[in-house]
Design an enzyme around this catalytic site. Structure first.
Site, mmCIF file in Angstrom:
data_model
loop_
_atom_site.group_PDB
_atom_site.id
_atom_site.type_symbol
_atom_site.label_atom_id
_atom_site.label_comp_id
_atom_site.label_asym_id
_atom_site.label_seq_id
_atom_site.Cartn_x
_atom_site.Cartn_y
_atom_site.Cartn_z
ATOM 1 N N SER A 161 0.793 -1.244 0.000
ATOM 2 C CA SER A 161 0.000 0.000 0.000
ATOM 3 C C SER A 161 0.818 1.282 0.000
ATOM 4 O O SER A 161 0.273 2.347 -0.296
ATOM 5 C CB SER A 161 -0.916 0.032 1.219
ATOM 6 O OG SER A 161 -2.120 -0.598 0.932
ATOM 7 N N TYR A 215 -2.264 -1.637 -10.590
ATOM 8 C CA TYR A 215 -2.367 -1.663 -9.128
ATOM 9 C C TYR A 215 -1.633 -2.872 -8.521
ATOM 10 O O TYR A 215 -0.830 -2.727 -7.605
ATOM 11 C CB TYR A 215 -3.846 -1.659 -8.710
ATOM 12 C CG TYR A 215 -4.020 -1.793 -7.215
ATOM 13 C CD1 TYR A 215 -3.738 -0.730 -6.364
ATOM 14 C CD2 TYR A 215 -4.422 -2.997 -6.642
ATOM 15 C CE1 TYR A 215 -3.865 -0.862 -4.986
ATOM 16 C CE2 TYR A 215 -4.551 -3.137 -5.264
ATOM 17 C CZ TYR A 215 -4.272 -2.071 -4.446
ATOM 18 O OH TYR A 215 -4.389 -2.211 -3.083
ATOM 19 N N TYR A 235 -4.366 3.460 7.600
ATOM 20 C CA TYR A 235 -5.703 2.852 7.520
ATOM 21 C C TYR A 235 -6.606 3.401 8.627
ATOM 22 O O TYR A 235 -6.514 4.579 8.965
ATOM 23 C CB TYR A 235 -5.629 1.314 7.600
ATOM 24 C CG TYR A 235 -4.525 0.683 6.797
ATOM 25 C CD1 TYR A 235 -4.363 0.967 5.450
ATOM 26 C CD2 TYR A 235 -3.632 -0.202 7.370
ATOM 27 C CE1 TYR A 235 -3.368 0.369 4.699
ATOM 28 C CE2 TYR A 235 -2.634 -0.812 6.636
ATOM 29 C CZ TYR A 235 -2.506 -0.520 5.308
ATOM 30 O OH TYR A 235 -1.521 -1.109 4.576
HETATM 31 N N1 GLN Z 1 -1.925 -5.376 -2.445
HETATM 32 C C1 GLN Z 1 -2.600 -5.205 -1.193
HETATM 33 C C2 GLN Z 1 -4.095 -5.310 -1.401
HETATM 34 O O1 GLN Z 1 -4.556 -4.822 -2.368
HETATM 35 C C3 GLN Z 1 -2.234 -3.899 -0.574
HETATM 36 C C4 GLN Z 1 -2.938 -3.664 0.722
HETATM 37 C C5 GLN Z 1 -2.108 -3.036 1.790
HETATM 38 O O2 GLN Z 1 -0.879 -2.999 1.795
HETATM 39 N N2 GLN Z 1 -2.834 -2.604 2.768
HETATM 40 O O3 GLN Z 1 -4.812 -5.865 -0.619
#
Ligand code: GLN
Length: 306
Positions: A63, A191, A242
């Site tokens: 992320s 992504y 988050y």
């Molecule tokens: N690739 C991960 C996902 O899409 C990234 C999420 C993260 O690092 N919080 O779930």
């Protein structure tokens, strides 16, 4: 006491906290990480480097890539367009939550740090197809980190692409709402690939340094306007950790972005650029020992921005 000694001490103190978390396992291969790994790399504003623990271990950026993609999306499309498709507000929900997509006003993702918002942002990278879009994005990563060796971990990318059905569902929903203009699969490919870029704590520190310098690389060249750097740092404070961003702001007080690969990228304005690695995650998906390490460091050096 020298900073390297302080860091050594804090890594030893906080490493055992890893036992209270878990390594991510919803993406194949991520669960191979060593649970009690913990490392930190700091570059200060004058270029001095300090490190301790597992600062040289490779892991995927996950992320944390969202902040870099957002920079390029704003360069490609302008701030107004990007934020007409994605909001600026924290959600209080998990990063992969789908629930507010249909109920929010304007039906746009709340912010670019949750998966839905990040997938929309990835769709805005210019290029004729997924390959060209991602090549431009990877070049941008290399430019701002001043590391031309950066590349995708293809095992993890394939695992993400195969199992990322929740992200895929969000992508198709965003397409149906007109938030994603182009091809959904292209957006998802970009992504998943950006999340699978392999880094170390040192790489994160280099990207953080670019933000400490408000968008300039070491040659003095401005790559993003200071205004864009400010937007990124602000979103890191409000949404970067988050649905723990509020608690993190109180405990640590440093603009930061975490990833489920175990990384945390932290920007101490005017002072230092920090990269942390600790793959054991708390229930919100943040590195459990990494956050504790940053909390100790922030208190010791009085790094809170508030
Ligand atoms: N690739 C991960 C996902 O899409 C990234 C999420 C993260 O690092 N919080 O779930």
């Amino acid at each position: 006491m020298k900073l390297n000694e302080v860091l050594d001490e804090l890594v030893i103190k906080n490493r055992p906290i890893s036992q209270y978390g878990n390594v991510a396992n919803y993406i194949p291969e991520l669960d191979k990480a060593q649970k009690d790994a913990l490392g930190i790399f700091i570059t200060d504003i004058t270029g001095n480097k300090f490190h301790a623990g597992d600062w040289n271990t490779k892991f995927t950026i996950q992320s944390i890539s969202k902040i870099v993609t957002l920079m390029l999306a704003i360069l490609d499309n302008g701030e107004e367009y990007v934020f007409s498709k994605v909001g600026m507000e924290p959600t209080g929900d998990p990063f992969n939550s789908i629930v507010k997509l249909e109920t929010s006003r304007g039906r746009k993702p709340y912010n670019p740090m949750i998966n839905a918002g990040a997938i929309a942002v990835s769709s805005m990278i210019k290029g004729k197809d997924a390959r060209e879009k991602f090549e431009r994005l990877l070049d941008f990563f290399k430019l701002i980190s001043e590391d031309s060796t950066l590349d995708v971990n293809y095992k993890i990318y394939c695992g993400e692409a195969e199992t990322g059905n929740r992200n895929r569902a969000m992508g198709y929903f965003l397409k149906s709402e007109g938030i994603i203009d182009g091809n959904v699969e292209d957006a998802l490919t970009v992504y998943f690939k950006q999340c699978s870029i392999e880094v170390t704590a040192e790489t994160l520190s280099k990207i953080a340094l670019f933000l400490v310098n408000n968008g300039k690389i070491s040659t003095g060249e401005t790559i993003i306007p200071p205004r864009v750097a400010t937007i990124i740092k602000t979103l890191m404070v409000t949404c970067g950790m988050y649905d723990s961003s509020g608690e993190f702001a109180i405990r640590v007080g440093i603009p930061s972005k975490s990833g489920v690969g175990g990384g945390i990228l932290s920007v101490v304005p005017g002072k230092m650029a920090i990269g942390v690695y600790g793959p054991s995650l708390d229930e919100k998906g943040n590195p459990i020992a990494g956050v504790a390490l940053l909390e100790d460091l922030s208190k010791k050096l009085n790094l809170t921005i508030f």
